[in-house]
Write an enzyme that holds these catalytic residues in place. Structure first.
Site, PDB file in Angstrom:
ATOM      1  N   GLU A  90       0.743  -5.106  11.064  1.00  0.00           N
ATOM      2  CA  GLU A  90       0.285  -3.717  10.998  1.00  0.00           C
ATOM      3  C   GLU A  90       1.113  -2.921  12.000  1.00  0.00           C
ATOM      4  O   GLU A  90       0.975  -3.097  13.211  1.00  0.00           O
ATOM      5  CB  GLU A  90      -1.206  -3.622  11.365  1.00  0.00           C
ATOM      6  CG  GLU A  90      -2.133  -4.366  10.394  1.00  0.00           C
ATOM      7  CD  GLU A  90      -2.464  -3.551   9.147  1.00  0.00           C
ATOM      8  OE1 GLU A  90      -2.062  -2.373   9.055  1.00  0.00           O
ATOM      9  OE2 GLU A  90      -3.129  -4.109   8.256  1.00  0.00           O
ATOM     10  N   GLU A 112       1.605   3.709   3.103  1.00  0.00           N
ATOM     11  CA  GLU A 112       2.104   3.142   4.359  1.00  0.00           C
ATOM     12  C   GLU A 112       3.630   3.171   4.386  1.00  0.00           C
ATOM     13  O   GLU A 112       4.301   2.143   4.395  1.00  0.00           O
ATOM     14  CB  GLU A 112       1.524   1.728   4.530  1.00  0.00           C
ATOM     15  CG  GLU A 112      -0.002   1.757   4.592  1.00  0.00           C
ATOM     16  CD  GLU A 112      -0.665   0.388   4.448  1.00  0.00           C
ATOM     17  OE1 GLU A 112       0.031  -0.632   4.494  1.00  0.00           O
ATOM     18  OE2 GLU A 112      -1.906   0.358   4.286  1.00  0.00           O
ATOM     19  N   ARG A 144      -3.418   4.794  -1.943  1.00  0.00           N
ATOM     20  CA  ARG A 144      -3.259   3.425  -1.420  1.00  0.00           C
ATOM     21  C   ARG A 144      -2.914   2.396  -2.509  1.00  0.00           C
ATOM     22  O   ARG A 144      -2.133   1.485  -2.292  1.00  0.00           O
ATOM     23  CB  ARG A 144      -4.576   3.029  -0.748  1.00  0.00           C
ATOM     24  CG  ARG A 144      -4.747   1.551  -0.425  1.00  0.00           C
ATOM     25  CD  ARG A 144      -6.128   1.325   0.197  1.00  0.00           C
ATOM     26  NE  ARG A 144      -6.476  -0.080   0.330  1.00  0.00           N
ATOM     27  CZ  ARG A 144      -6.347  -0.790   1.456  1.00  0.00           C
ATOM     28  NH1 ARG A 144      -5.835  -0.236   2.536  1.00  0.00           N
ATOM     29  NH2 ARG A 144      -6.729  -2.043   1.505  1.00  0.00           N
ATOM     30  N   HIS A 177       2.553  -3.663   6.887  1.00  0.00           N
ATOM     31  CA  HIS A 177       1.534  -2.647   6.588  1.00  0.00           C
ATOM     32  C   HIS A 177       1.456  -1.685   7.772  1.00  0.00           C
ATOM     33  O   HIS A 177       2.125  -1.850   8.773  1.00  0.00           O
ATOM     34  CB  HIS A 177       0.161  -3.310   6.395  1.00  0.00           C
ATOM     35  CG  HIS A 177       0.012  -4.046   5.096  1.00  0.00           C
ATOM     36  ND1 HIS A 177      -0.730  -3.557   4.047  1.00  0.00           N
ATOM     37  CD2 HIS A 177       0.503  -5.232   4.680  1.00  0.00           C
ATOM     38  CE1 HIS A 177      -0.688  -4.406   3.042  1.00  0.00           C
ATOM     39  NE2 HIS A 177       0.048  -5.446   3.398  1.00  0.00           N
ATOM     40  N   HIS A 202       0.837  -1.202   0.000  1.00  0.00           N
ATOM     41  CA  HIS A 202       0.000   0.000   0.000  1.00  0.00           C
ATOM     42  C   HIS A 202       0.870   1.249   0.000  1.00  0.00           C
ATOM     43  O   HIS A 202       1.729   1.418   0.867  1.00  0.00           O
ATOM     44  CB  HIS A 202      -0.943  -0.013   1.210  1.00  0.00           C
ATOM     45  CG  HIS A 202      -2.019  -1.050   1.055  1.00  0.00           C
ATOM     46  ND1 HIS A 202      -2.451  -1.839   2.088  1.00  0.00           N
ATOM     47  CD2 HIS A 202      -2.747  -1.416  -0.035  1.00  0.00           C
ATOM     48  CE1 HIS A 202      -3.399  -2.651   1.636  1.00  0.00           C
ATOM     49  NE2 HIS A 202      -3.595  -2.418   0.358  1.00  0.00           N
ATOM     50  N   ALA A 203       0.595   2.114  -0.980  1.00  0.00           N
ATOM     51  CA  ALA A 203       1.479   3.239  -1.261  1.00  0.00           C
ATOM     52  C   ALA A 203       1.710   4.154  -0.053  1.00  0.00           C
ATOM     53  O   ALA A 203       2.832   4.538   0.243  1.00  0.00           O
ATOM     54  CB  ALA A 203       0.894   4.037  -2.421  1.00  0.00           C
TER      55      ALA A 203
HETATM   56  N1  ARG Z   1      -4.576  -3.629   6.226  1.00  0.00           N
HETATM   57  C1  ARG Z   1      -4.453  -4.791   5.384  1.00  0.00           C
HETATM   58  C2  ARG Z   1      -5.366  -4.626   4.199  1.00  0.00           C
HETATM   59  O1  ARG Z   1      -6.437  -4.080   4.346  1.00  0.00           O
HETATM   60  C3  ARG Z   1      -4.755  -6.009   6.156  1.00  0.00           C
HETATM   61  C4  ARG Z   1      -4.691  -7.278   5.420  1.00  0.00           C
HETATM   62  C5  ARG Z   1      -4.692  -8.406   6.381  1.00  0.00           C
HETATM   63  N2  ARG Z   1      -4.675  -9.665   5.723  1.00  0.00           N
HETATM   64  C6  ARG Z   1      -5.775 -10.291   5.398  1.00  0.00           C
HETATM   65  N3  ARG Z   1      -5.683 -11.424   4.743  1.00  0.00           N
HETATM   66  N4  ARG Z   1      -6.926  -9.834   5.715  1.00  0.00           N
HETATM   67  O2  ARG Z   1      -5.016  -4.990   3.120  1.00  0.00           O
HETATM   68 ZN    ZN Z   2      -1.886  -1.861   4.036  1.00  0.00          ZN
END
Ligand code: ARG
Ligand code: ZN
Length: 452
Positions: free
Chosen positions: A414, A195, A247, A339, A192-193
């Site tokens: 995270e 972050e 993002r 992330h 994600h850009a």
């Molecule tokens: N913040 C990340 C997203 O929204 C969390 C991803 C977590 N991994 C998952 N398989 N849900 O992409």
């Molecule tokens: Zn992310």
């Protein structure tokens, strides 16, 4: 019209404020507001608000029962929104009163002269006192490969939509005594850009392993490291030059040949209506239960922040990364993807709320990792399944790494913080964040690979 009706209309009616793509997006007088819904009705109200998809209402976290939600509100809506929240009885707190000011202070400027001086004295311009551009990060990796050719190798995995090389570094002291490749730990960041902290932490770990290799002799004896600091360089650069809160990737699939003509027309219409719908959420684009969870977790709407793409691996960035991992999957024991934000060590799955059969093993390793993290500066992390702790999502990289590549220990981390700054974490927190996470990752390496 009743008071509340006109507020809702004014919220939903703000799509007229499209941002122009050519200029830099300003967040002057945009506020980051934390919401405290305390009933399912509150959550439904917020979901309704989210569905308006107004450029002036951007949710940073999904509205959920018994959880706070962070949302960015444009200046024209701030007072209407607050009236709406008071009317609905939803508590809120302003976290950041003017996002643009926080953006301006997040990353100390560096002049060209200062950068040149750093290159002259250190051979590269990385400082971990500021967030760096993609070009500087790549130059750093290349500097290391040149200076430490016996342990560091730069590998180009492919090219981004805009043609930038996607470069990772492989850190290895060579094969084991039997001439076989060692077990490896994969770390990626910058899916994600916006972050930025993830990419900064990744390069910090690279610097430890390579420039301080003599302190990590044992770790390097047992383990190879594959580190990809910026999975999504187009988005990363755009978050520096165009929209700090970008993002997704920067692709445009409106004219893809393999889409149906009908979809093309719909896409073109939404683009015309909404102005800017570039990009795919790379973390919804992996080919494992792709596109399955729609409710909140992934979207099939190109204009949405979690657009899963026209098909799995539509993005050259996710494809390049996945191909390399598949080609090396027999060696990769741990998959880590960095992330931000919320301080969580997430265990699969994201696509379903059932747990993998080895969930307790993964969670117990993760708990030891966050124990090591907390020891450094007292920062608290939570461990739990993605779908539970965060929200359900399909097509995320961790699910794919475990489900398809068969890498048992797959985690999404995270990083800091819990919303004081959110994505705008000040550069002064790079080193403390990196130090604590590095402690957690070393613990995982010891547990999973060295068995100690
Ligand atoms: N913040 C990340 C997203 O929204 C969390 C991803 C977590 N991994 C998952 N398989 N849900 O992409
Ligand atoms: Zn992310």
């Amino acid at each position: 019209a009743s008071g509340i009706g006109s507020i809702v209309t004014s919220i939903i009616g703000t799509e007229k404020n499209f941002r122009s793509r050519s200029s830099r997006v300003s967040y002057k007088n945009h506020q980051l507001i934390r919401l405290y819904p305390n009933s399912q009705e509150h959550v439904n109200d917020l979901k309704e608000l989210e569905k308006s998809e107004s450029e002036d209402v951007k949710f940073w976290t999904e509205p959920m029962y018994n959880r706070t939600t962070d949302v960015v509100i444009g200046p024209d809506l701030v007072s209407d929104l607050k009236a709406f929240l008071r009317y609905k009885g939803i508590d809120f707190k302003v976290l950041i009163p003017d996002l643009q000011k926080t953006i301006a202070h997040q990353n100390p400027k560096m002049t060209k002269e200062q950068r040149d001086d750093l290159v002259t004295t250190n051979g590269h311009s990385m400082t971990w006192k500021r967030y760096h551009r993609y070009g500087e990060i790549v130059k750093y990796l290349e500097y290391l490969a040149l200076r430490y050719p016996n342990i560091a190798e730069v590998i180009t995995l492919g090219h981004s939509y805009e043609g930038q090389p996607i470069k990772m570094i492989k850190i290895s002291t060579g094969t084991n005594k039997d001439g076989e490749a060692k077990p490896a730990i994969w770390i990626d960041a910058g899916i994600h850009a916006r972050e930025w902290i993830g990419s900064a932490v990744a390069t910090y770990i690279v610097s430890q392993l390579v420039e301080k290799n003599s302190s990590y002799a044992k770790l390097l004896d047992n383990t190879d490291w594959m580190i990809l600091p910026v999975v999504n360089p187009d988005g990363y650069e755009f978050s520096h030059t165009g929209d700090r809160l970008w993002r997704k990737t920067r692709s445009n699939h409106a004219d893809d040949e393999d889409d149906s003509r009908f979809l093309q027309l719909v896409n073109r219409y939404t683009r015309w209506l909404w102005g800017k719908c570039e990009g795919v959420d790379p973390n919804r684009n992996f080919d494992y239960h792709w596109g399955e969870v729609e409710e909140g977790g992934a979207s099939l709407d190109p204009c949405h922040e979690t657009y899963a793409g026209p098909r799995a691996f539509s993005e050259p960035e996710t494809k390049a990364m996945a191909d390399y991992i598949l080609a090396n999957k027999q060696n990769i024991r741990v998959y880590l993807t960095l992330h931000s934000y919320s301080q969580m060590w997430l265990v699969p799955w994201g696509y379903t709320d059932t747990k993998p059969s080895d969930y307790s093993e993964l969670a117990s390793v993760a708990k030891k990792a966050i124990g090591a993290v907390t020891k450094i500066h007292g920062t608290d992390y939570q461990v739990g399944p993605s779908a539970d702790l965060l929200y359900p999502t399909s097509g995320a990289s961790d699910d794919w790494a475990k489900g398809v590549a068969g890498i048992k220990y797959a985690y999404t981390v995270e990083l800091r913080d819990r919303g004081r700054y959110g994505f705008l974490l000040p550069a002064s927190q790079i080193v403390p964040t990196a130090r604590e996470i590095w402690a957690g990752i070393k613990t995982i390496a010891r547990l999973v690979i060295c068995n100690t």
